[in-house]
Design a protein around this motif. Sequence first.
Motif, short mmCIF file in Angstrom:
data_model
loop_
_atom_site.label_atom_id
_atom_site.label_comp_id
_atom_site.label_asym_id
_atom_site.label_seq_id
_atom_site.Cartn_x
_atom_site.Cartn_y
_atom_site.Cartn_z
N ILE A 13 6.11 6.63 -12.13
CA ILE A 13 6.51 7.90 -11.27
C ILE A 13 5.83 7.34 -9.88
N ARG A 14 7.06 7.25 -8.92
CA ARG A 14 6.53 7.15 -7.59
C ARG A 14 7.39 8.07 -6.85
N PRO A 15 6.81 8.71 -5.55
CA PRO A 15 7.45 9.58 -4.70
C PRO A 15 7.77 8.67 -3.13
N TYR A 16 8.98 8.83 -2.78
CA TYR A 16 9.56 8.27 -1.74
C TYR A 16 10.06 9.11 -0.94
N SER A 17 9.76 9.12 0.49
CA SER A 17 10.22 10.18 1.64
C SER A 17 11.64 10.03 1.59
N PHE A 18 12.42 10.93 1.96
CA PHE A 18 13.76 10.91 2.16
C PHE A 18 13.83 10.08 3.64
N VAL A 67 16.38 7.00 0.19
CA VAL A 67 15.03 6.67 0.18
C VAL A 67 15.03 5.25 0.65
N THR A 68 13.82 4.72 1.51
CA THR A 68 13.61 3.56 1.90
C THR A 68 12.31 3.07 1.32
N VAL A 69 12.38 2.02 0.52
CA VAL A 69 11.19 1.45 0.01
C VAL A 69 10.58 -0.09 0.67
N LYS A 70 9.28 0.08 0.94
CA LYS A 70 8.87 -1.36 1.73
C LYS A 70 7.95 -1.92 0.35
N ARG A 71 8.13 -3.20 0.25
CA ARG A 71 7.31 -3.90 -0.90
C ARG A 71 5.90 -3.72 -0.52
N GLY A 120 1.95 -6.92 -4.92
CA GLY A 120 1.54 -6.76 -6.24
C GLY A 120 1.89 -5.38 -6.83
N GLY A 121 2.64 -4.44 -5.99
CA GLY A 121 3.02 -3.08 -6.42
C GLY A 121 3.98 -3.20 -7.41
N ILE A 122 3.79 -2.35 -8.55
CA ILE A 122 4.70 -2.23 -9.54
C ILE A 122 6.20 -1.77 -9.27
N VAL A 123 6.22 -0.60 -8.73
CA VAL A 123 7.54 0.14 -8.51
C VAL A 123 8.11 -0.32 -7.34
N SER A 124 7.52 -0.60 -6.06
CA SER A 124 8.03 -0.98 -5.13
C SER A 124 8.81 -2.22 -5.32
N ASN A 125 8.12 -3.40 -6.02
CA ASN A 125 8.68 -4.44 -6.39
C ASN A 125 10.06 -4.46 -7.19
N ILE A 164 7.85 5.47 9.03
CA ILE A 164 8.90 6.03 9.55
C ILE A 164 9.70 6.69 8.85
N THR A 165 9.74 6.69 7.45
CA THR A 165 11.07 7.13 6.53
C THR A 165 10.92 8.67 6.86
N PRO A 166 9.98 9.56 6.68
CA PRO A 166 10.20 10.88 6.70
C PRO A 166 10.39 11.36 8.40
C1 LIG Z 1 4.55 11.59 -0.39
C2 LIG Z 1 4.76 10.41 -0.54
C3 LIG Z 1 6.04 9.70 0.11
C4 LIG Z 1 6.08 8.36 0.37
N1 LIG Z 1 7.18 7.66 0.77
C5 LIG Z 1 7.16 6.41 0.89
C6 LIG Z 1 8.43 5.84 1.37
O1 LIG Z 1 9.14 6.41 2.02
N2 LIG Z 1 8.48 4.53 1.60
C7 LIG Z 1 7.77 3.57 0.87
O2 LIG Z 1 7.65 2.48 0.71
N3 LIG Z 1 6.50 4.03 0.11
C8 LIG Z 1 6.19 5.45 0.14
N4 LIG Z 1 5.20 6.00 -0.60
C9 LIG Z 1 4.36 5.08 -1.27
C10 LIG Z 1 4.91 4.99 -2.76
O3 LIG Z 1 4.92 6.19 -3.48
C11 LIG Z 1 4.34 3.77 -3.72
O4 LIG Z 1 2.90 4.27 -3.60
C12 LIG Z 1 4.34 2.57 -3.21
O5 LIG Z 1 5.79 2.09 -3.19
C13 LIG Z 1 3.39 1.63 -3.83
O6 LIG Z 1 3.75 1.68 -5.38
P1 LIG Z 1 3.92 0.51 -6.35
O7 LIG Z 1 3.92 1.05 -7.73
O8 LIG Z 1 4.68 -0.61 -5.82
O9 LIG Z 1 2.27 -0.07 -6.10
P2 LIG Z 1 1.07 0.34 -7.28
O10 LIG Z 1 1.29 -0.71 -8.35
O11 LIG Z 1 1.06 1.68 -7.51
O12 LIG Z 1 -0.09 -0.23 -6.31
C14 LIG Z 1 -0.33 -1.48 -6.50
C15 LIG Z 1 -1.62 -1.67 -5.24
O13 LIG Z 1 -1.14 -1.21 -3.78
C16 LIG Z 1 -1.84 -0.25 -3.22
N5 LIG Z 1 -1.08 0.45 -2.61
C17 LIG Z 1 -0.36 1.63 -3.26
N6 LIG Z 1 0.48 2.35 -2.27
C18 LIG Z 1 0.24 1.76 -1.11
C19 LIG Z 1 0.97 1.77 -0.03
N7 LIG Z 1 1.86 2.86 0.34
N8 LIG Z 1 0.57 0.93 1.12
C20 LIG Z 1 -0.28 -0.13 0.80
N9 LIG Z 1 -0.81 -0.24 -0.47
C21 LIG Z 1 -0.64 0.61 -1.42
C22 LIG Z 1 -2.72 0.14 -4.55
O14 LIG Z 1 -3.95 0.81 -3.94
C23 LIG Z 1 -2.60 -0.98 -5.58
O15 LIG Z 1 -3.87 -1.67 -5.18
C24 LIG Z 1 5.05 7.34 -0.54
C25 LIG Z 1 3.89 8.16 -1.10
C26 LIG Z 1 3.62 9.48 -1.04
C27 LIG Z 1 2.74 10.03 -1.69
#
Ligand SMILES: Cc1cc2nc3c(=O)[nH]c(=O)nc-3n(C[C@H](O)[C@H](O)[C@H](O)COP(=O)(O)OP(=O)(O)OC[C@H]3O[C@@H](n4cnc5c(N)ncnc54)[C@H](O)[C@@H]3O)c2cc1C
Length: 347
Positions: free
Chosen positions: A51-56, A68-72, A75-80, A123-125
């Motif tokens: 579960i991950r939040p992304y700003s509109f 929503v706009t997602v940046k990689r 190693g992140g699970i959901v963004s990738n 920048i997203t929100p």
């Molecule tokens: C209120 C809110 C709004 C958000 N809006 C956006 C948005 O509009 N666009 C967007 O791309 N993301 C946004 N995010 C971040 C998003 O929810 C995830 O945390 C992000 O995509 C990383 O998730 P993941 O599963 O890829 O990484 P994970 O697998 O959860 O984490 C992998 C590693 O990356 C690190 N990490 C986690 N989040 C970030 C981050 N944001 N930047 C750098 N390193 C990080 C962790 O500490 C961990 O070590 C928002 C977060 C919140 C709380």
Amino acid sequence: MQFFTLKVVGIHQETEDAVTVSFKQPGLKKIKYLPGQYLTLTFRINGRRYIRPYSFSSAPAVDANLEVTVKRVPGGIVSNHIIDKVKIDDLVEVMPPMGDFILNEEIITTETHIVLWGAGSGITPLMSIAKYALHKGIGGHVTLVYGNRNAESVIFQDQINALSAGFQNFSAWHFHTQLSVSPGNPYLVQGRIDPNKVLAVMHTEGVLDDTIHYICGPAGLKESVKAALSALGIEGKNVYSEDFEVVRNPADFDGIVTRMVGVTTNGERTVIEAVKGKSILEAALDAGIDMPYSCQTGNCLVCKGRLLKGDVKMIGVEKLPDGLQPDERLLCSSFPLTDDIEIQVDQ
Ligand SMILES: Cc1cc2nc3c(=O)[nH]c(=O)nc-3n(C[C@H](O)[C@H](O)[C@H](O)COP(=O)(O)OP(=O)(O)OC[C@H]3O[C@@H](n4cnc5c(N)ncnc54)[C@H](O)[C@@H]3O)c2cc1C
Ligand code: FES
């Protein structure tokens, strides 16, 4: 928690490592949201629910789709997963919009200068707020101050240009750490965002008396903007910030060790091992328990659980959100302090 299912109707590559995902508004029950709020997306990846939040990045009453706009994140699970796997016609389960990083229309007059400070995906929100304020005529001038590595990493360059061309009361400053074009433009500056530089120019233009500030980016940006604003006497109630990630101070973990914790969900008790440094929420998710959560920054209350026994320490939460009962704790930010902890989560 109520969930909705949304259909992906568009995917737009914004930069090399950021995409905008557009969802169709449901036909009957439209999803209402405020500019600056976020949408929580859920995915099942390799058998586990994430579960991950992304700003509109879209603005209500301006954009037809929910975006929503997602940046990689390396190693992140959901963004990738979103960037590499999600495609048009996919169905994605989402939670209702949440968040209090919103335009406070109660204190904004037609003279108020709305200043938006952001870096990278922060920048997203701000984009949602800028589009909404300009199209709806809320506030006076809108200034965006946006930091990036270089021109190639600027998300929404086209939309920013369109706002500059369409609204005389909009201006954008760009700070690039690796400036790759000749800066003939005073609003394109080499280096990290320098709040004092921007505020000094605004001061000479006399536009600092009635301002409201929104900050979204890394912790360093938030601190430097807040310090510069405070030096100018701009009050905290006119300064809002949003964190995408919580940064915890290692010193706060003194006294926290690996402990076993009893967690009861839907009447079923499981004993989990909360390894030192992992929150009780993370430990429960690692143990395969289907826990409710969203922001993981101590803001949304979705992860709250009742502490029946024992003691926990909440770390990284600047201010407890309203609505928490005395026996409730935010499990995303709770770390075990005793060996007899019992937690109950009502789903
Ligand atoms: C209120 C809110 C709004 C958000 N809006 C956006 C948005 O509009 N666009 C967007 O791309 N993301 C946004 N995010 C971040 C998003 O929810 C995830 O945390 C992000 O995509 C990383 O998730 P993941 O599963 O890829 O990484 P994970 O697998 O959860 O984490 C992998 C590693 O990356 C690190 N990490 C986690 N989040 C970030 C981050 N944001 N930047 C750098 N390193 C990080 C962790 O500490 C961990 O070590 C928002 C977060 C919140 C709380
Ligand atoms: S997940 Fe939002 S407060 Fe814990």
